[in-house]
Design a protein around this motif. Sequence first.
Motif, PDB file in Angstrom:
ATOM      1  N   GLY A   1      35.663  41.208  45.627  1.00  0.00           N
ATOM      2  CA  GLY A   1      35.699  41.453  44.263  1.00  0.00           C
ATOM      3  C   GLY A   1      36.686  40.654  43.363  1.00  0.00           C
ATOM      4  O   GLY A   1      37.821  40.328  43.998  1.00  0.00           O
ATOM      5  N   PRO A   2      36.439  40.082  42.224  1.00  0.00           N
ATOM      6  CA  PRO A   2      37.601  39.251  41.394  1.00  0.00           C
ATOM      7  C   PRO A   2      38.881  39.830  41.483  1.00  0.00           C
ATOM      8  O   PRO A   2      39.666  38.874  41.651  1.00  0.00           O
ATOM      9  N   ARG A   3      39.185  40.933  41.319  1.00  0.00           N
ATOM     10  CA  ARG A   3      40.504  41.597  41.180  1.00  0.00           C
ATOM     11  C   ARG A   3      41.097  41.578  42.694  1.00  0.00           C
ATOM     12  O   ARG A   3      42.313  41.199  42.884  1.00  0.00           O
ATOM     13  N   VAL A   4      40.449  41.916  43.769  1.00  0.00           N
ATOM     14  CA  VAL A   4      41.024  41.814  44.847  1.00  0.00           C
ATOM     15  C   VAL A   4      41.324  40.194  45.270  1.00  0.00           C
ATOM     16  O   VAL A   4      42.376  39.874  45.815  1.00  0.00           O
ATOM     17  N   VAL A   5      40.520  39.373  44.807  1.00  0.00           N
ATOM     18  CA  VAL A   5      40.699  37.617  45.209  1.00  0.00           C
ATOM     19  C   VAL A   5      42.086  37.168  44.193  1.00  0.00           C
ATOM     20  O   VAL A   5      42.609  36.755  44.768  1.00  0.00           O
TER      21      VAL A   5
ATOM     22  N   ALA B   1      46.892  42.821  39.406  1.00  0.00           N
ATOM     23  CA  ALA B   1      45.577  42.725  40.054  1.00  0.00           C
ATOM     24  C   ALA B   1      45.274  43.956  40.953  1.00  0.00           C
ATOM     25  O   ALA B   1      44.260  44.497  41.036  1.00  0.00           O
ATOM     26  N   MET B   2      46.420  44.316  41.720  1.00  0.00           N
ATOM     27  CA  MET B   2      46.200  45.573  42.612  1.00  0.00           C
ATOM     28  C   MET B   2      46.036  46.548  42.072  1.00  0.00           C
ATOM     29  O   MET B   2      45.395  47.682  42.590  1.00  0.00           O
ATOM     30  N   ALA B   3      46.408  46.976  40.906  1.00  0.00           N
ATOM     31  CA  ALA B   3      46.322  48.052  40.319  1.00  0.00           C
ATOM     32  C   ALA B   3      44.855  48.377  39.796  1.00  0.00           C
ATOM     33  O   ALA B   3      44.519  49.381  39.685  1.00  0.00           O
ATOM     34  N   GLY B   4      44.077  47.307  39.746  1.00  0.00           N
ATOM     35  CA  GLY B   4      42.666  47.543  39.512  1.00  0.00           C
ATOM     36  C   GLY B   4      41.858  47.028  40.819  1.00  0.00           C
ATOM     37  O   GLY B   4      40.601  46.404  40.833  1.00  0.00           O
TER      38      GLY B   4
ATOM     39  N   LEU C   1      51.113  52.495  39.864  1.00  0.00           N
ATOM     40  CA  LEU C   1      50.929  51.938  41.075  1.00  0.00           C
ATOM     41  C   LEU C   1      52.141  51.870  41.976  1.00  0.00           C
ATOM     42  O   LEU C   1      52.165  52.249  43.212  1.00  0.00           O
ATOM     43  N   VAL C   2      53.178  51.213  41.454  1.00  0.00           N
ATOM     44  CA  VAL C   2      54.606  51.186  42.110  1.00  0.00           C
ATOM     45  C   VAL C   2      54.855  52.595  42.555  1.00  0.00           C
ATOM     46  O   VAL C   2      55.542  52.866  43.729  1.00  0.00           O
ATOM     47  N   ALA C   3      54.495  53.660  41.853  1.00  0.00           N
ATOM     48  CA  ALA C   3      55.212  55.048  42.201  1.00  0.00           C
ATOM     49  C   ALA C   3      54.464  55.635  43.398  1.00  0.00           C
ATOM     50  O   ALA C   3      55.145  56.389  43.925  1.00  0.00           O
TER      51      ALA C   3
ATOM     52  N   LEU D   1      59.420  37.829  56.263  1.00  0.00           N
ATOM     53  CA  LEU D   1      58.769  38.795  55.260  1.00  0.00           C
ATOM     54  C   LEU D   1      57.555  39.275  56.082  1.00  0.00           C
ATOM     55  O   LEU D   1      56.593  38.826  56.452  1.00  0.00           O
ATOM     56  N   HIS D   2      57.744  40.649  56.483  1.00  0.00           N
ATOM     57  CA  HIS D   2      56.596  41.523  57.127  1.00  0.00           C
ATOM     58  C   HIS D   2      56.425  42.676  56.543  1.00  0.00           C
ATOM     59  O   HIS D   2      57.124  43.529  56.606  1.00  0.00           O
ATOM     60  N   VAL D   3      55.365  42.763  55.703  1.00  0.00           N
ATOM     61  CA  VAL D   3      55.334  44.008  54.938  1.00  0.00           C
ATOM     62  C   VAL D   3      53.828  44.135  54.517  1.00  0.00           C
ATOM     63  O   VAL D   3      53.291  43.110  54.184  1.00  0.00           O
ATOM     64  N   ALA D   4      53.311  45.281  54.592  1.00  0.00           N
ATOM     65  CA  ALA D   4      51.968  46.125  54.165  1.00  0.00           C
ATOM     66  C   ALA D   4      52.053  46.930  53.027  1.00  0.00           C
ATOM     67  O   ALA D   4      53.016  47.667  53.033  1.00  0.00           O
ATOM     68  N   LEU D   5      51.345  46.623  51.677  1.00  0.00           N
ATOM     69  CA  LEU D   5      51.551  47.258  50.605  1.00  0.00           C
ATOM     70  C   LEU D   5      50.386  48.262  50.407  1.00  0.00           C
ATOM     71  O   LEU D   5      49.137  47.576  50.295  1.00  0.00           O
ATOM     72  N   GLU D   6      50.375  49.441  50.516  1.00  0.00           N
ATOM     73  CA  GLU D   6      49.177  50.304  50.304  1.00  0.00           C
ATOM     74  C   GLU D   6      48.875  51.157  49.244  1.00  0.00           C
ATOM     75  O   GLU D   6      49.951  51.621  48.601  1.00  0.00           O
ATOM     76  N   ASP D   7      47.861  50.732  48.502  1.00  0.00           N
ATOM     77  CA  ASP D   7      47.352  51.856  47.589  1.00  0.00           C
ATOM     78  C   ASP D   7      46.731  53.066  47.741  1.00  0.00           C
ATOM     79  O   ASP D   7      45.468  52.777  47.832  1.00  0.00           O
ATOM     80  N   PRO D   8      47.339  54.231  47.943  1.00  0.00           N
ATOM     81  CA  PRO D   8      46.466  55.340  48.389  1.00  0.00           C
ATOM     82  C   PRO D   8      45.227  55.475  47.357  1.00  0.00           C
ATOM     83  O   PRO D   8      44.223  56.128  47.800  1.00  0.00           O
ATOM     84  N   ALA D   9      45.502  55.276  46.187  1.00  0.00           N
ATOM     85  CA  ALA D   9      44.495  55.740  45.003  1.00  0.00           C
ATOM     86  C   ALA D   9      43.161  54.866  45.367  1.00  0.00           C
ATOM     87  O   ALA D   9      41.959  55.256  45.135  1.00  0.00           O
ATOM     88  N   SER D  10      43.039  53.270  45.614  1.00  0.00           N
ATOM     89  CA  SER D  10      42.111  52.738  45.817  1.00  0.00           C
ATOM     90  C   SER D  10      41.726  52.555  47.304  1.00  0.00           C
ATOM     91  O   SER D  10      40.480  52.092  47.581  1.00  0.00           O
ATOM     92  N   GLY D  11      42.517  52.779  48.152  1.00  0.00           N
ATOM     93  CA  GLY D  11      42.493  52.679  49.658  1.00  0.00           C
ATOM     94  C   GLY D  11      42.472  51.514  50.041  1.00  0.00           C
ATOM     95  O   GLY D  11      42.035  50.965  51.450  1.00  0.00           O
ATOM     96  N   VAL D  12      43.086  50.474  49.435  1.00  0.00           N
ATOM     97  CA  VAL D  12      43.186  49.147  49.723  1.00  0.00           C
ATOM     98  C   VAL D  12      44.759  48.978  50.100  1.00  0.00           C
ATOM     99  O   VAL D  12      45.443  49.399  49.517  1.00  0.00           O
ATOM    100  N   ALA D  13      45.065  48.261  51.339  1.00  0.00           N
ATOM    101  CA  ALA D  13      46.236  47.626  51.809  1.00  0.00           C
ATOM    102  C   ALA D  13      46.148  46.112  51.882  1.00  0.00           C
ATOM    103  O   ALA D  13      45.379  45.743  52.184  1.00  0.00           O
ATOM    104  N   TRP D  14      47.452  45.780  51.314  1.00  0.00           N
ATOM    105  CA  TRP D  14      47.714  44.196  51.487  1.00  0.00           C
ATOM    106  C   TRP D  14      48.951  43.860  52.404  1.00  0.00           C
ATOM    107  O   TRP D  14      49.387  44.677  52.499  1.00  0.00           O
ATOM    108  N   VAL D  15      48.639  42.726  52.978  1.00  0.00           N
ATOM    109  CA  VAL D  15      49.683  42.334  53.972  1.00  0.00           C
ATOM    110  C   VAL D  15      50.225  40.953  53.641  1.00  0.00           C
ATOM    111  O   VAL D  15      49.449  40.147  53.384  1.00  0.00           O
ATOM    112  N   LEU D  16      51.610  41.112  53.910  1.00  0.00           N
ATOM    113  CA  LEU D  16      52.091  39.360  53.828  1.00  0.00           C
ATOM    114  C   LEU D  16      52.984  39.351  55.086  1.00  0.00           C
ATOM    115  O   LEU D  16      53.697  40.104  55.256  1.00  0.00           O
ATOM    116  N   SER D  17      53.025  38.339  55.908  1.00  0.00           N
ATOM    117  CA  SER D  17      53.584  38.165  57.143  1.00  0.00           C
ATOM    118  C   SER D  17      53.945  36.685  57.408  1.00  0.00           C
ATOM    119  O   SER D  17      52.943  35.738  57.496  1.00  0.00           O
TER     120      SER D  17
END
Length: 340
Positions: A191-195, A269-272, A300-302, A319-335
């Motif tokens: 989806g556009p926001r994910v991209v 973008a992640m907030a939506g 989102l940050v909270a 830098l190795h981190v995954a960021l999870e938004d429990p509300a949307s069920g999506v997690a992002w990773v940078l490594s």
Amino acid sequence: MITYGDDRLRALAEDGRWSELLAAYRLGRAAASAEAGEEAAAALTAPLGHLIAYAAPPELAVRLFDRDGGAGTAAGVDDHDAGPLWEVLATRHSWLRLAPLLGPGPVRRLVAHTRALLGEDLPFGAEPDPEGVPMRLEPWEAAGWEEAGRVREYLPGGGARSALLTLPASREGLGEVELPPVAPSVGRPDGPRVVRALTGLGELAPWAATACVRGQAPAAAALLARDRRVVGGYLPFTLVYPALVRSAAVGRAQGSAHGRLGLWRALAAMAGADGGPDGPESPEGPVGVGGVERGEVNALVARMRCFTWQEPSAGLHHLHVALEDPASGVAWVLSGSQEL
């Protein structure tokens, strides 16, 4: 070509003859630009530009970026020595001093956000940011690091000191974790926001790999981790935030303000990031697009869950981190990692 090492220029600086030094900078930069192009001109005159940005009175130092001297004479956003010349300037003077002197444009904006990172409130002449990024730090931005470590510490004769980018920085608080297997059918949201969010994270740390998954943070980490069994654990976002901002400033051409602006774009973008319909995109970028406002980023940050893990052969920058938004069920990773 003119360099800070020239004895004549050192003498001018010691005598406070900044107008002559500025004239020398402009003359040298214009000549180099005509002969070798903008990129070469910026590199050759950067040491003298650093000296002027660091030590000249602000009324004169800001004229490094004025185009009143003619073609090729003005420093731009990308001109750098140990760091961007605009960042050197921003570390030396308050916004109260600089606001009446800086004209509109990218340099003014980056200087303003640098002063915000340094803890200054910007009521004087601080027009709203075109993308909606707040002109003062949110509490979660300020909580994880000291003011002295947010921007490079520049030295008068050239060079700078900066904190290493390390996440995780140590094994403290981490333990053995078995990451989930990556199934061939693992959900990859689109989806556009994910991209836009992936694009923003990729621009934030272009030397790192990025990915996202519909699932929890360890599942996202499994996409890029080298091994299933890692030393890892959860950290609050306030401790992850400094590393994400620094990731944009690993190279000398980028400053901490680039990191802050880029991270706000990605968070917006992640907030939506449910892949739902987007609102109309503004010419200035994604912050505020599709109804995503500062309050939504704060929310989102909270709720964000941040998972970090160690890799066996990390570079001096890593830098190795995954960021999870429990509300949307999506997690992002940078490594990724990068040697100095």
